[in-house]
Each structure stands twice: as C-alpha cells, then as structure tokens.
Design a protein around this motif. Structure first.
Motif, mmCIF file in Angstrom:
data_model
loop_
_atom_site.group_PDB
_atom_site.id
_atom_site.type_symbol
_atom_site.label_atom_id
_atom_site.label_comp_id
_atom_site.label_asym_id
_atom_site.label_seq_id
_atom_site.Cartn_x
_atom_site.Cartn_y
_atom_site.Cartn_z
ATOM 1 N N GLU A 245 0.815 -1.208 0.000
ATOM 2 C CA GLU A 245 0.000 0.000 0.000
ATOM 3 C C GLU A 245 0.853 1.265 0.000
ATOM 4 O OE1 GLU A 245 -2.729 -0.058 3.196
ATOM 5 O OE2 GLU A 245 -3.881 -1.772 2.427
ATOM 6 N N ASP A 246 2.012 1.238 0.665
ATOM 7 C CA ASP A 246 2.848 2.427 0.766
ATOM 8 C C ASP A 246 4.005 2.405 -0.227
ATOM 9 O OD1 ASP A 246 4.191 0.325 1.888
ATOM 10 O OD2 ASP A 246 4.968 1.464 3.603
ATOM 11 N N SER A 247 3.903 1.577 -1.256
ATOM 12 C CA SER A 247 5.013 1.460 -2.197
ATOM 13 C C SER A 247 5.066 2.615 -3.193
ATOM 14 C CB SER A 247 4.916 0.140 -2.965
ATOM 15 O OG SER A 247 3.706 0.078 -3.708
ATOM 16 N N PHE A 248 3.916 3.193 -3.524
ATOM 17 C CA PHE A 248 3.905 4.277 -4.511
ATOM 18 C C PHE A 248 4.460 5.548 -3.892
ATOM 19 C CE2 PHE A 248 2.187 7.426 -7.426
ATOM 20 C CZ PHE A 248 2.370 6.799 -8.657
ATOM 21 N N PRO A 249 5.327 6.268 -4.591
ATOM 22 C CA PRO A 249 5.943 7.467 -4.011
ATOM 23 C C PRO A 249 4.922 8.562 -3.741
ATOM 24 C CG PRO A 249 6.465 7.297 -6.347
ATOM 25 C CD PRO A 249 5.820 6.001 -5.957
ATOM 26 N N VAL A 250 5.166 9.316 -2.676
ATOM 27 C CA VAL A 250 4.306 10.440 -2.314
ATOM 28 C C VAL A 250 4.850 11.695 -2.986
ATOM 29 C CG1 VAL A 250 3.383 11.822 -0.435
ATOM 30 C CG2 VAL A 250 3.725 9.359 -0.114
ATOM 31 N N LEU A 251 4.047 12.294 -3.847
ATOM 32 C CA LEU A 251 4.472 13.484 -4.573
ATOM 33 C C LEU A 251 4.250 14.733 -3.722
ATOM 34 C CD1 LEU A 251 3.046 12.751 -8.143
ATOM 35 C CD2 LEU A 251 5.272 12.147 -7.198
ATOM 36 N N PRO A 252 5.038 15.783 -3.965
ATOM 37 C CA PRO A 252 4.828 17.040 -3.238
ATOM 38 C C PRO A 252 3.448 17.615 -3.510
ATOM 39 C CG PRO A 252 6.943 17.049 -4.410
ATOM 40 C CD PRO A 252 6.179 15.855 -4.881
ATOM 41 N N GLY A 253 2.965 18.436 -2.601
ATOM 42 C CA GLY A 253 1.666 19.061 -2.775
ATOM 43 C C GLY A 253 1.609 19.898 -4.035
ATOM 44 N N GLY A 254 0.535 19.773 -4.780
ATOM 45 C CA GLY A 254 0.358 20.533 -5.999
ATOM 46 C C GLY A 254 1.106 19.990 -7.201
ATOM 47 N N SER A 297 8.835 4.443 -10.758
ATOM 48 C CA SER A 297 9.480 5.654 -11.259
ATOM 49 C C SER A 297 8.373 6.599 -11.729
ATOM 50 C CB SER A 297 10.432 5.341 -12.419
ATOM 51 O OG SER A 297 10.976 6.526 -12.962
ATOM 52 N N VAL A 298 8.305 7.764 -11.105
ATOM 53 C CA VAL A 298 7.227 8.721 -11.390
ATOM 54 C C VAL A 298 7.846 10.023 -11.878
ATOM 55 C CG1 VAL A 298 5.262 9.979 -10.459
ATOM 56 C CG2 VAL A 298 5.761 7.672 -9.641
ATOM 57 N N GLU A 299 7.327 10.523 -12.990
ATOM 58 C CA GLU A 299 7.773 11.793 -13.557
ATOM 59 C C GLU A 299 6.690 12.837 -13.307
ATOM 60 O OE1 GLU A 299 10.115 12.831 -17.632
ATOM 61 O OE2 GLU A 299 8.074 12.056 -17.893
ATOM 62 N N TYR A 300 7.071 13.994 -12.764
ATOM 63 C CA TYR A 300 6.075 15.000 -12.415
ATOM 64 C C TYR A 300 6.651 16.407 -12.557
ATOM 65 C CZ TYR A 300 8.481 15.629 -7.921
ATOM 66 O OH TYR A 300 9.417 15.900 -6.953
ATOM 67 N N LEU A 301 5.759 17.375 -12.536
ATOM 68 C CA LEU A 301 6.130 18.790 -12.540
ATOM 69 C C LEU A 301 5.703 19.395 -11.210
ATOM 70 C CD1 LEU A 301 5.017 19.945 -16.118
ATOM 71 C CD2 LEU A 301 7.364 19.698 -15.289
ATOM 72 N N PRO A 302 6.631 19.947 -10.432
ATOM 73 C CA PRO A 302 6.240 20.594 -9.176
ATOM 74 C C PRO A 302 5.600 21.947 -9.440
ATOM 75 C CG PRO A 302 8.605 20.791 -9.524
ATOM 76 C CD PRO A 302 8.087 19.930 -10.638
ATOM 77 N N ILE A 303 4.724 22.364 -8.560
ATOM 78 C CA ILE A 303 4.047 23.642 -8.725
ATOM 79 C C ILE A 303 5.021 24.810 -8.620
ATOM 80 C CG2 ILE A 303 3.472 23.934 -6.286
ATOM 81 C CD1 ILE A 303 0.742 25.034 -7.191
#
Length: 337
Positions: A245-254, A297-303
């Motif tokens: 359940e906790d394996s997926f990375p937690v992304l920053p807010g926004g 591996s998660v690719e994201y854009l921070p606010i």
C-alpha cells in the motif's frame, strides 16, 4: 490704493496650468477615433476587478474563520466549494479575452482605415506612415497591457489562498496557467498584433475579423499543446516494490504527474501495464519478480516551476509578437494607402 487690474504696483498672477497630462496631436486623434473600444475594454476590466475583489474578500473571510493559514485548505473539503465554484467559469471567460481583443480590436485597427480611406487622408498630411502605425499600435497596445495586467494580477490574487488545491484549479490547465502571471498579457498582445497585421494585409474589416478569429483559435490550440513542455520534469523513484500500500511514491503538494513506470533492478523502466494480463494476484506478483521489478518511477512537474514556465512561455510568445510587429511595419509602410 491698489487697483484690481492694470493699476500701478499690481502684479498679475501667472496663469495656472493643469498638471494633468493631455493628449495632443496624433495621440489625441487615435484616442478619439477608437475611444469607444478603449473605454469599453477599460470599463469591462474595472467591473471585473471589482467583482474579483468582492469574491476574494468573501473567500479569505471564510478561510480565516476556519483557521487559515494555520489550517490546511485541503481539510475543509466540500465546505470550500461555495467559495470556489466561480473560479472555473471566470477563468474560462478570461481565457477568451485574447481572442476577443484580436478579433474586435486588432483586426479593425488598420483594416477599417484602409477600407474607408482614412489612412490615405492621414498620410496625405504631415504624418508619416511609420508614425501612424507606431502611434496606433502603441496607444492600443498600452490599453490592452493595462487591462490584461490588472486582470492577471487580480485573478492570481484571488486564486492564491487555494493555489495548491487541485480540486479548485489545476495549475497546469489553461484555467490557471493562462490567466495568471505574464501569460495572458503575452497572449493578448500576440493576438492583437496578429489581428492588426492581418487587417493590413487583407484591407477589409469583416474578412480580417474572420481570419483573425481563426488565427487566435490556432494560437490557443498550439499554446495548450506545448504548455507542459515548458517545464523541467522531476523523476522520483522508489525501491519498495509495487504491490504494498505504501510502495507508490508520495508526490509534493500541488505536483502534476506526467508519467509512471515500473523500475527494474537494472534501472530500466517498464510500462505500468506490464503483467496486467496475469490471471490472479499470485501470477501477477510472479510476473513482476520475473521482470525484476523493484519499485516505481514517477515523472512529475512541481508547482514551484509554474512561475518559470509562465515567464519562459511568455518570452517565446512576445518574441513571436515582435516578429509580427516588424512584419506589420515593413508591409504596412507599403500597403497603408
């Protein structure tokens, strides 16, 4: 006894000159010619600003009464909805402003003068073609900049208390990205100058407005397609497996997620649909072990990149606007009469 006027010893008071700036010459003529359009833009902007100030006051009063900023806005849930339901329709209306400015202000600016002969009359006087183009573009552009800057600042100010809440407005969408910061100013100037250039080229008001509408819509579509490419994606990886359940990375807010993949022990990436056709959970886990999947591996854009992306995009748009302006002067000096 001192006389009132002209008597010996009397010093006449110098005439009082108004310190308020007054439009003169060609600037006055341009303002008078287009004053209806200018005042309409400024009055509509002022009314919108007053309404946004009212809505922002209501929002902050509600948030302050519930412990904001010490308390997170996300904790309010559905209680926040009555105070944020107007964001989407207002942002959509603001997003139409560049199109409207291009069609109703930019396209007729020179096309009308060329169609009814006003341009020939003006340039027959002591006014050069270059000056006529520069003053009309400058005065109208200044009105557009003042209105668009004011609306951009006001909407960003209204949105700022709930800026990180994706359920209100997603910062990567046009509803937020294109209505705050320098972006609406740059888009408004591009469609305005583009409309003016189209008017000079076509020399007919109605045809120029139709073509400008198509141009403005094309600008919006291209801009929305390349908007996210202005950012620098951040990659976050984990090695805690993928089934817990906790394996997926937690992304920053926004943060805005762009992509997600499985990470193997060798550092390779596999699509998240890998092993999706397994018959049951045990077969799925066995398939993942066989593929040496160790995490996500998660690719994201921070606010935090929003401001930089907006200024980069606005710079590109303004460069295109400058190119259209050069074309307008080069072509317009030949086609103005």
């Amino acid at each position: 006894m001192t006389g009132l006027t002209g008597a010996p010893g009397t010093t006449d008071a110098p005439p009082k000159h108004s310190r308020l700036p007054r439009l003169r010459g060609l600037t006055w003529l341009v303002w008078r010619q287009h004053r209806t359009a200018y005042w309409t833009v400024l009055a509509a902007s002022a009314g919108c600003l007053a309404w946004i100030v009212y809505q922002r006051t209501a929002l902050t009063d509600f948030l302050t009464g519930h412990g904001w900023p010490a308390r997170s806005v996300d904790d309010l849930g559905t209680e926040l909805q009555p105070y944020t339901s107007d964001f989407q329709p207002v942002s959509m209306a603001l997003g139409l402003i560049p199109v409207l400015l291009g069609v109703f202000i930019g396209a007729p600016l020179f096309a009308g003068d060329l169609e009814n002969g006003t341009a020939k009359l003006v340039t027959a006087q002591s006014v050069s073609r270059t000056r006529w183009l520069a003053v009309k573009l400058g005065v109208t552009g200044l009105v557009i900049v003042v209105a668009s800057v004011a609306l951009s600042v006001a909407f960003g100010w209204w949105w700022s208390p709930v800026r990180g809440t994706a359920t209100v407005l997603d910062w990567t969408s046009g509803s937020a990205f294109d209505t705050t910061g320098p972006v609406p100013v740059a888009l408004s100037l591009l469609t305005f100058v583009g409309g003016a250039a189209i008017g000079v080229a076509l020399r007919r008001t109605l045809a120029s407005m139709v073509v400008t509408f198509a141009f403005a819509v094309a600008v919006q579509l291209v801009w929305s397609h390349f908007r996210l490419s202005l950012g620098d994606p951040v990659v976050l990886t984990t090695e805690r497996g993928v089934t817990a359940e906790d394996s997926f990375p937690v992304l920053p807010g926004g943060a805005y997620q762009l992509d997600q993949s499985y990470l193997t022990g060798d550092g390779d990436l596999l699509g998240w649909s890998t092993c999706v056709q397994a018959a049951d959970e045990q077969a799925h886990a066995a398939c993942l072990r066989a593929a040496d999947v160790v995490g996500w591996s998660v690719e994201y854009l921070p606010i935090s990149q929003m401001g930089g992306m907006q200024w980069l995009g606005a710079g590109i748009v303004l460069a295109l606007t400058a190119g259209l302006t050069v074309f307008l002067f080069v072509w317009g000096r030949k086609r103005l009469v």
